[in-house]
Each structure stands twice: as structure tokens, then as C-alpha cells.
Design an enzyme around this catalytic site. Structure first.
Site, PDB file in Angstrom:
ATOM      1  N   CYS A   1      93.775  54.014  35.983  1.00 16.95           N
ATOM      2  CA  CYS A   1      93.263  55.122  37.039  1.00 16.95           C
ATOM      3  C   CYS A   1      94.131  56.241  37.621  1.00 16.95           C
ATOM      4  O   CYS A   1      95.410  55.875  37.778  1.00 16.95           O
ATOM      5  CB  CYS A   1      92.886  54.722  38.994  1.00 16.95           C
ATOM      6  SG  CYS A   1      92.468  56.306  40.190  1.00 16.95           S
TER       7      CYS A   1
ATOM      8  N   CYS B   1      79.654  56.190  54.192  1.00 18.75           N
ATOM      9  CA  CYS B   1      80.087  55.197  53.835  1.00 18.75           C
ATOM     10  C   CYS B   1      81.944  55.765  54.124  1.00 18.75           C
ATOM     11  O   CYS B   1      82.558  56.048  52.963  1.00 18.75           O
ATOM     12  CB  CYS B   1      80.587  54.034  53.625  1.00 18.75           C
ATOM     13  SG  CYS B   1      81.478  52.260  53.178  1.00 18.75           S
TER      14      CYS B   1
ATOM     15  N   CYS C   1      97.912  57.268  44.364  1.00 18.26           N
ATOM     16  CA  CYS C   1      97.387  55.913  45.731  1.00 18.26           C
ATOM     17  C   CYS C   1      98.726  55.525  45.600  1.00 18.26           C
ATOM     18  O   CYS C   1      98.142  54.348  44.685  1.00 18.26           O
ATOM     19  CB  CYS C   1      96.439  55.943  46.052  1.00 18.26           C
ATOM     20  SG  CYS C   1      94.743  56.956  45.779  1.00 18.26           S
TER      21      CYS C   1
END
Length: 319
Positions: A48, A184, A52
């Protein structure tokens, strides 16, 4: 609407008073002894481009996470069938993408959603940033929910992620809601944030329109190789306080006790349920981090006298 000051007052109550109030709200909208079991499958792992600091799937960090492309449809459906057989009524599929890709891969995900729904399960995906037209296609495929966490407060967010803005996340959530898909959305605690950051996160979640129907509350699992790999394990009472405040501020939501359970005792998890959590993720792993296994969870539910709640029961309960 709930004000930041109201959320602060709720959060800062004595813990016993806070948990009592949370349990009182919980019983108004939910079966008190029922817990929904969910399974989260990692359908595309690693590589990815995001940064983060908590995530071992970032290509920027040296971790032991396995990297692989989108799994074949049959493999994913086999996992969903196994999850259903083991008591899960919600099957969640996560792909380590910055944003949802168009083309063949997105069509494959849409077919995964259709087939999970055909199994009689709730289908949830978390695929990164999402455009409104993509959200519509997911809705047409029958998607139950789209997970896109805010992670933390808007103020603390730049300390966690620099490759995507807080507003980017809010835009994806807006697109999901506009398509009629259940939102969510939750966060992670234990990343070095303050009580005020947790209060501000809950305030933001509670004032989303509509409020999220599903709120996962994760405790950071430090992973070697990530910038947060050396952070200490969170005090579980902070997690309890966060769950209880969330339950009061968003009383109708399913509050999901998510990552971090592996390091928690039975008593600590029981306190989370008492504070209003009514869902867990089962299986040996939660995407890439360790999770209590099926046997351990079955034993926990039995010891606590809790029952597994099926999605059909939930839909009737929430009408």
C-alpha cells in the site's frame, strides 16, 4: 447533534457511572446478551502506498507482512463459507489499496459482494477511498456496509497519516451514505493520542449524518517495523471508557470490539461488553495481526453467557 462538551462530560465520568449509563443505553436498543460474530478477510495484502504509521501493509515499512494481489473469487467465497459455518453472520473483505481501482479488479470485488450476500451473510468491504459512482455500483451489488475509519481526531490525524487528509476520509464516508450503504466508521486508540483526541473522534462520529450503524473500536497492535512498533500496549480501561462513551453518543450503532483483543484478559473483554460492545471479529488473524482463535472465542462466550446473534435477528431488532 451532540456537542463536544457533552461528549467530554460523558467520557470524564467516574468509570462505574460511565459503564452503568452505557449499559442502560445499550439495553434500550440491543439484545443485552447477544454478540454479532464477524470475519475479516484480507483479500489483497501489502504494497500500500499510504504511510499510516500503525499499518504493516504500508510499502514504506519493513515488516513481515505477506504481499499478494487480489485473491481469486473462489478463494474468497470459500473463506466466507467457512466463516458462516463457524458462526459469523457478517463477512468483511479488506484490500490494501489507497483508492478503489476501476476495471477488472473492481468488477471482481463486486462479484465477491454478490456471492457473499447470496450466502445469506452481511457483506462489508474496506477498500480505501471511494468515488460516489463506485459507491452506487457497490450498493447495486448488494453491499451491506463500507468500512472507512477516521482513526483519530482531526487534530491528531496528521501525526498518524500524511498521504491522505481527514477531509478525504469524510468525502468517502459521504459517498457511502449517499449511495444508501451502511457506514461502518470508527477509530484506533493507543497511538499516543490524548483523552481529548478520543473525545473529539467520538464527537465527530456521533455528528456524522447519518450516524454510523457500525463503529469498530480498535486498540493499537504494535507491529515491528512500523513507526508505532515500539508503543506500549494501551491501558484496557481507556478502551472501555472509549467504548462506553461511543455507546452513549451513538446508541443505535453496533459497537465492534475489534483489534487488540489478543492482549486482553477475559475480564477486560467482559468489561468492554458491559460498556456496550456487541460485536467481535473471530478467527486467528485480523487482517495481518494476531486475533483470538475460534475456540478461544467460543469458550469466552460460553463463560460469559453470551450468545451469537445472527444478522436476521439484528435486522428484525433494528426495524
Amino acid at each position: 447533534m451532540i456537542s463536544l462538551e457533552q461528549v467530554r462530560q460523558i467520557y470524564q465520568q467516574p468509570l462505574t457511572a460511565l459503564v452503568f449509563e452505557a449499559q442502560s443505553w445499550h439495553r434500550q436498543y440491543h439484545e443485552p446478551d447477544a454478540v454479532q460474530l464477524c470475519t475479516l478477510a484480507n483479500i489483497k495484502s501489502g504494497n500500500c502506498p499510504e504511510d499510516c504509521k500503525y499499518c504493516p501493509q504500508s510499502a514504506r515499512y519493513e515488516t513481515e507482512v505477506e504481499n499478494y494481489g487480489l485473491l481469486p473469487l473462489d478463494d474468497v467465497i470459500e473463506q466466507a463459507q467457512a466463516a458462516k459455518a463457524n458462526g459469523s453472520s457478517r463477512f468483511c473483505m479488506g484490500a490494501a489499496w489507497r483508492k478503489v481501482p476501476d476495471g477488472v479488479q473492481f468488477e471482481q470485488v463486486l462479484e465477491m459482494v454478490r456471492q457473499v450476500v447470496d450466502l445469506g451473510m452481511e457483506a462489508c468491504v474496506t477498500l480505501g477511498m471511494l468515488r460516489p459512482d463506485q459507491a452506487v455500483k457497490l450498493a447495486e451489488a448488494g453491499l451491506t456496509a463500507y468500512n472507512h475509519n477516521l482513526d483519530t481526531s482531526a487534530r491528531f490525524y496528521p501525526e498518524i497519516i500524511t498521504t491522505r487528509t481527514y477531509q478525504d476520509r469524510l468525502e468517502t464516508i459521504k459517498a457511502v451514505a449517499a449511495a444508501g450503504i451502511e457506514v461502518c466508521c470508527g477509530g484506533i486508540v493507543g497511538m499516543g493520542e490524548t483523552d481529548l483526541d478520543r473525545i473529539e473522534l467520538i464527537h465527530t462520529l456521533a455528528n456524522l449524518d447519518p450516524q454510523p450503524k457500525s463503529v469498530p473500536i480498535n486498540a493499537l497492535v504494535p507491529v515491528e517495523g512500523t513507526p508505532f512498533g515500539d508503543l506500549p500496549i494501551l491501558d484496557p480501561l481507556v478502551l472501555v471508557r472509549t467504548i462506553a462513551t461511543t455507546r452513549i453518543a451513538i446508541p443505535k450503532a453496533t459497537v465492534r470490539l475489534s483489534a487488540g483483543r489478543r492482549s486482553m484478559s477475559l475480564a477486560e473483554q467482559a468489561l468492554c461488553f458491559l460498556a456496550g460492545a456487541n460485536s467481535i471479529f473471530t478467527g486467528d488473524r485480523l487482517l495481518t495481526t494476531p486475533n483470538p482463535g475460534l475456540d478461544a472465542d467460543a469458550q469466552m462466550l460460553e463463560q460469559l453467557g453470551l450468545i451469537s446473534q445472527k444478522s436476521e435477528v439484528r435486522s428484525q431488532k433494528l426495524r
